[in-house]
Scaffold this active site. Structure first.
Site, short mmCIF file in Angstrom:
data_model
loop_
_atom_site.label_atom_id
_atom_site.label_comp_id
_atom_site.label_asym_id
_atom_site.label_seq_id
_atom_site.Cartn_x
_atom_site.Cartn_y
_atom_site.Cartn_z
N ARG A 161 0.83 -1.21 0.00
CA ARG A 161 0.00 0.00 0.00
C ARG A 161 0.86 1.26 0.00
O ARG A 161 0.55 2.24 -0.69
CB ARG A 161 -0.93 -0.03 1.21
N HIS A 220 -6.02 -5.99 -4.06
CA HIS A 220 -6.90 -6.13 -2.90
C HIS A 220 -7.04 -7.58 -2.46
O HIS A 220 -7.78 -7.86 -1.51
CB HIS A 220 -8.27 -5.52 -3.20
N TRP A 223 -10.54 -8.69 2.18
CA TRP A 223 -11.20 -9.00 0.92
C TRP A 223 -11.24 -10.52 0.66
O TRP A 223 -12.15 -10.99 -0.01
CB TRP A 223 -10.48 -8.34 -0.25
N HIS A 244 0.56 3.93 -2.98
CA HIS A 244 0.08 5.29 -2.75
C HIS A 244 1.15 6.34 -3.00
O HIS A 244 0.83 7.49 -3.32
CB HIS A 244 -0.47 5.41 -1.32
#
Length: 391
Positions: free
Chosen positions: A135, A262, A278, A139
């Protein structure tokens, strides 16, 4: 190489122009591995010194900029920050031109340290720091704007406020702190290279495909921080996803391929407001995310939080509105179904898209190699060492 020669190469260096699973032995074999290596490993290896020059490189920047650096780094003016970024980029380009950079072996040492960090999570989330490192890399790269040439992984501007405090980056201080410990051990690596290499290591060590990667990013200043709103808003729909990803230069197929990340990790109520994983295996890279989208019946969760879906059978999994749109939108659904049916296909497309994502915003002159490297996993390194010992 003498400093005079290096300084001469620095003067000649042009200012850069912006351009736009593995499955380990522990998780079973992966038929995609061999073609991935052949596709992405450069057949023309960059010339490098046989001996690692990590210690020499650590002090190179200060010598290169000389007296100019005092003004750049002691001044708080925007002009000084802009000049500082230009100097750093020019220095990096000159290092590349002079082949004055750390070796691939140096970066493999960093990779191995990150792999140790990933496995040190103990009670954190599902026992791995891998998902949050993915992540962070995502990002820090996904802020790129192809029209303005701003954002992307080059300057690692999430180190600064207000970008560090953007709602989409909530909780990523954990990942940045983890990488800061690695940075202390390898101070010569830029934050942009460190964070993206962390994403590569996490994906590969959690059973994902090899992600082609190369170093060359530089650290910027707070002035290069990007505005809020450049990362996906999970409450939105197909139009929003396209606006976000098209801005970076991706198409529908790449949007869906990247969404497969995900498969990893979970949402946290105290960060995004959403809650839950998920998939049933949130620390292993698989195409289960796509399979579950099609095979489970998803219903809206009845709770006091933001709108999210849950699987009807166990009520233990979740999907965000931006996830569920992959089976609602006709174009997205086509690719999502292909990936649900063929994990190797998704691995191939995912590896290519992630490699592109991690390079967004980096001038081509800064790369230390014309083609990305394939970083060997810890298991592969051990296997190679064992093979050599038997000879």
């Amino acid at each position: 190489m003498s400093f005079a020669a290096f300084r001469a190469s620095l003067r000649k260096a042009a200012l850069p122009v912006s351009n736009g699973v593995r499955t380990s032995a522990r998780t079973g074999g992966n038929p995609f591995r061999a073609p991935a290596w052949r596709r992405f490993n450069s057949s023309e290896a960059p010339q490098q010194p046989k001996k690692s020059n990590t210690a020499l490189f650590a002090g190179l920047g200060a010598a290169a900029v000389g007296g100019v650096a005092f003004w750049i780094y002691s001044s708080n003016s925007d002009a000084a920050r802009t000049a500082g970024t230009a100097v750093k980029s020019g220095v990096q380009s000159a290092k590349v031109a002079a082949n004055y950079t750390p070796t691939k072996e140096d970066y493999i040492k960093v990779y191995n340290k990150i792999a140790e960090v990933i496995d040190s999570a103990e009670d954190y989330d599902d026992g791995s720091y891998g998902p949050i490192l993915v992540r962070l890399a995502w990002h820090s790269s996904g802020t790129y704007d192809k029209e303005t040439g701003t954002g992307g992984s080059n300057y690692a501007t999430m180190r600064f406020e207000p970008e560090a405090l953007h709602s989409a980056n909530a909780g990523l201080h954990i990942a940045r702190d983890l990488m800061e410990n690695v940075k202390k051990e390898f101070p010569w690596i830029s934050y942009g290279d460190l964070w993206t290499l962390g994403g590569v290591a996490a994906i590969q060590e959690m059973g994902g495909p090899h992600i082609p990667w190369r170093p060359g990013r530089i650290d910027g200043f707070a002035a290069q921080a990007t505005p809020d709103g450049r990362l996906p808003d999970a409450t939105q729909g197909a139009d929003h996803l396209r606006n976000i990803f098209y801005r970076m230069g991706f198409n529908d197929q790449e949007i869906v391929a990247l969404s497969g990340a995900h498969a990893l990790g979970r949402c946290h109520r105290d960060r995004s407001g959403f809650e839950g994983p998920w998939t049933f295996s949130p620390t292993t890279v698989t195409n289960d995310y796509f399979k579950l989208l099609f095979n489970e019946k998803w219903v809206w969760k009845k709770w006091d939080g933001p709108k999210q879906l849950e699987d009807k059978s166990t009520r233990s999994l979740m999907m965000l509105p931006t996830d569920y749109v992959l089976v609602q939108d006709k174009s997205f659904r086509k690719y999502a179904k292909q990936y649900a049916d063929d994990q190797d296909l998704w691995f191939k497309d995912f590896a290519k898209a992630v490699s592109t994502l991690f390079e967004l915003g980096v001038p081509s002159s800064q790369w230390v190699t014309p083609e990305p490297w394939i970083m060997p996993t810890v298991d592969e390194q051990q296997e190679q060492k064992g093979s050599e010992e038997k000879k």
